[in-house]
Motif scaffolding. Structure first.
Motif, PDB file in Angstrom:
ATOM      1  N   ASP A   1       1.062  -5.239   3.598  1.00 47.16           N
ATOM      2  CA  ASP A   1       1.268  -5.844   4.909  1.00 47.16           C
ATOM      3  C   ASP A   1       0.719  -4.900   5.979  1.00 47.16           C
ATOM      4  OD1 ASP A   1       3.397  -6.268   7.385  1.00 47.16           O
ATOM      5  OD2 ASP A   1       2.897  -8.116   6.308  1.00 47.16           O
ATOM      6  N   PHE A   2       0.303  -5.461   7.109  1.00 46.10           N
ATOM      7  CA  PHE A   2      -0.213  -4.653   8.219  1.00 46.10           C
ATOM      8  C   PHE A   2       0.784  -3.569   8.633  1.00 46.10           C
ATOM      9  CE2 PHE A   2      -0.997  -3.734  12.714  1.00 46.10           C
ATOM     10  CZ  PHE A   2      -2.361  -3.514  12.722  1.00 46.10           C
ATOM     11  N   SER A   3       2.064  -3.855   8.467  1.00 44.74           N
ATOM     12  CA  SER A   3       3.113  -2.891   8.870  1.00 44.74           C
ATOM     13  C   SER A   3       3.032  -1.580   8.084  1.00 44.74           C
ATOM     14  CB  SER A   3       4.503  -3.510   8.726  1.00 44.74           C
ATOM     15  OG  SER A   3       4.760  -3.806   7.368  1.00 44.74           O
ATOM     16  N   ILE A   4       2.274  -1.571   6.989  1.00 40.36           N
ATOM     17  CA  ILE A   4       2.118  -0.339   6.206  1.00 40.36           C
ATOM     18  C   ILE A   4       1.491   0.769   7.052  1.00 40.36           C
ATOM     19  CG2 ILE A   4      -0.185  -0.688   5.218  1.00 40.36           C
ATOM     20  CD1 ILE A   4       2.933   0.520   3.338  1.00 40.36           C
ATOM     21  N   LEU A   5       0.780   0.370   8.104  1.00 39.17           N
ATOM     22  CA  LEU A   5       0.142   1.375   8.966  1.00 39.17           C
ATOM     23  C   LEU A   5       1.167   2.269   9.655  1.00 39.17           C
ATOM     24  CD1 LEU A   5      -2.842  -0.576  10.547  1.00 39.17           C
ATOM     25  CD2 LEU A   5      -2.848   0.968   8.600  1.00 39.17           C
ATOM     26  N   TYR A   6       2.391   1.787   9.806  1.00 35.72           N
ATOM     27  CA  TYR A   6       3.442   2.617  10.401  1.00 35.72           C
ATOM     28  C   TYR A   6       3.895   3.728   9.455  1.00 35.72           C
ATOM     29  CZ  TYR A   6       3.552  -0.927  14.013  1.00 35.72           C
ATOM     30  OH  TYR A   6       3.203  -1.772  15.030  1.00 35.72           O
ATOM     31  N   LYS A   7       3.505   3.625   8.188  1.00 36.44           N
ATOM     32  CA  LYS A   7       3.850   4.658   7.203  1.00 36.44           C
ATOM     33  C   LYS A   7       2.671   5.614   6.978  1.00 36.44           C
ATOM     34  CE  LYS A   7       7.260   1.878   4.827  1.00 36.44           C
ATOM     35  NZ  LYS A   7       7.751   1.403   3.537  1.00 36.44           N
ATOM     36  N   ASN A   8       1.657   5.525   7.839  1.00 39.08           N
ATOM     37  CA  ASN A   8       0.464   6.381   7.766  1.00 39.08           C
ATOM     38  C   ASN A   8      -0.140   6.481   6.361  1.00 39.08           C
ATOM     39  OD1 ASN A   8       1.477   6.967  10.434  1.00 39.08           O
ATOM     40  ND2 ASN A   8       0.048   8.684  10.415  1.00 39.08           N
ATOM     41  N   PRO A   9      -0.658   5.360   5.846  1.00 40.86           N
ATOM     42  CA  PRO A   9      -1.343   5.439   4.546  1.00 40.86           C
ATOM     43  C   PRO A   9      -2.601   6.300   4.678  1.00 40.86           C
ATOM     44  CG  PRO A   9      -1.842   3.370   5.621  1.00 40.86           C
ATOM     45  CD  PRO A   9      -0.795   4.051   6.464  1.00 40.86           C
ATOM     46  N   GLU A  10      -3.133   6.714   3.548  1.00 42.29           N
ATOM     47  CA  GLU A  10      -4.381   7.475   3.571  1.00 42.29           C
ATOM     48  C   GLU A  10      -5.509   6.545   4.019  1.00 42.29           C
ATOM     49  OE1 GLU A  10      -5.283   9.485  -0.107  1.00 42.29           O
ATOM     50  OE2 GLU A  10      -3.217  10.187  -0.292  1.00 42.29           O
ATOM     51  N   ILE A  11      -6.304   7.020   4.946  1.00 42.44           N
ATOM     52  CA  ILE A  11      -7.477   6.289   5.426  1.00 42.44           C
ATOM     53  C   ILE A  11      -8.675   7.219   5.254  1.00 42.44           C
ATOM     54  CG2 ILE A  11      -8.634   5.246   7.414  1.00 42.44           C
ATOM     55  CD1 ILE A  11      -6.238   3.587   6.655  1.00 42.44           C
ATOM     56  N   TYR A  12      -9.687   6.696   4.588  1.00 45.85           N
ATOM     57  CA  TYR A  12     -10.934   7.432   4.394  1.00 45.85           C
ATOM     58  C   TYR A  12     -12.049   6.658   5.086  1.00 45.85           C
ATOM     59  CZ  TYR A  12      -8.459   9.875   0.647  1.00 45.85           C
ATOM     60  OH  TYR A  12      -7.570  10.619  -0.073  1.00 45.85           O
TER      61      TYR A  12
END
Length: 182
Positions: A162-173
């Motif tokens: 879900d878009f809300s996962i961004l609040y958990k700071n996933p790894e972004i490359y």
């Protein structure tokens, strides 16, 4: 090196599945274009009448450029789970695009707004990783999903998140792509 040679390799790679009598002379390509020996990660995108027909690639370089294009072209044509295997009739109508990826770099960001400022549309391809979920979009996906919200939301969905996962700071490359297309 003229990048159109990569399109030639990709097309012949697919064609040899239909015509087993055709042999590709890898040694000729390598002796003519030394860059084909470099380890590079590639994606092959196939379109039919302007619509996606297959897209498979490597995020990390583990083959020579020649082998990566050859292997991924076949996979895009015959092993993309979203599509049936390419038919010979379709083969004659597809357009091929080869993307050579730069090595992906982990992005440090503090929150969604910071992430939005650091990702450059149309330039950056993005890999999103969270636990066992991962997805990527090539830089050219910005052409269809041209806002940050559309792009990232669709990327999250592709990763089954879900878009809300961004609040958990996933790894972004982030990575970039040099592309050539028919």
């Amino acid at each position: 090196m003229d990048l159109k040679i990569l399109l030639d390799i990709a097309r012949k790679s697919i064609y040899t599945v239909f015509d087993k009598s055709l042999q590709i002379n890898k040694d000729y390509y390598i002796s003519s274009f030394k860059e084909l020996e470099e380890q590079r990660a590639t994606f092959i995108t196939l379109t039919l009448n302007g619509n996606l027909r297959g897209c498979i690639g490597s995020l990390v370089a583990h083959n020579s450029l020649y082998d990566d294009v050859f292997i991924n072209a076949r996979k895009a044509a015959f092993n993309d789970p979203r599509f049936n295997s390419l038919s010979y009739e379709e083969f004659n109508k597809i357009k091929i695009e080869v993307s050579i990826l730069t090595p992906a770099k982990l992005l440090n960001y503090s929150d969604i707004e910071d992430l939005k400022q650091k990702i450059i549309p149309y330039k950056h391809g993005v890999i999103l990783k969270y636990k066992n979920n991962q997805a990527t979009f090539l830089p050219q996906v910005w052409e269809q999903l041209n806002t940050f919200e559309e792009f990232i939301s669709s990327l999250c969905k592709k990763a089954n998140l879900d878009f809300s996962i961004l609040y958990k700071n996933p790894e972004i490359y982030l990575y970039e792509a040099i592309k050539v297309k028919e």
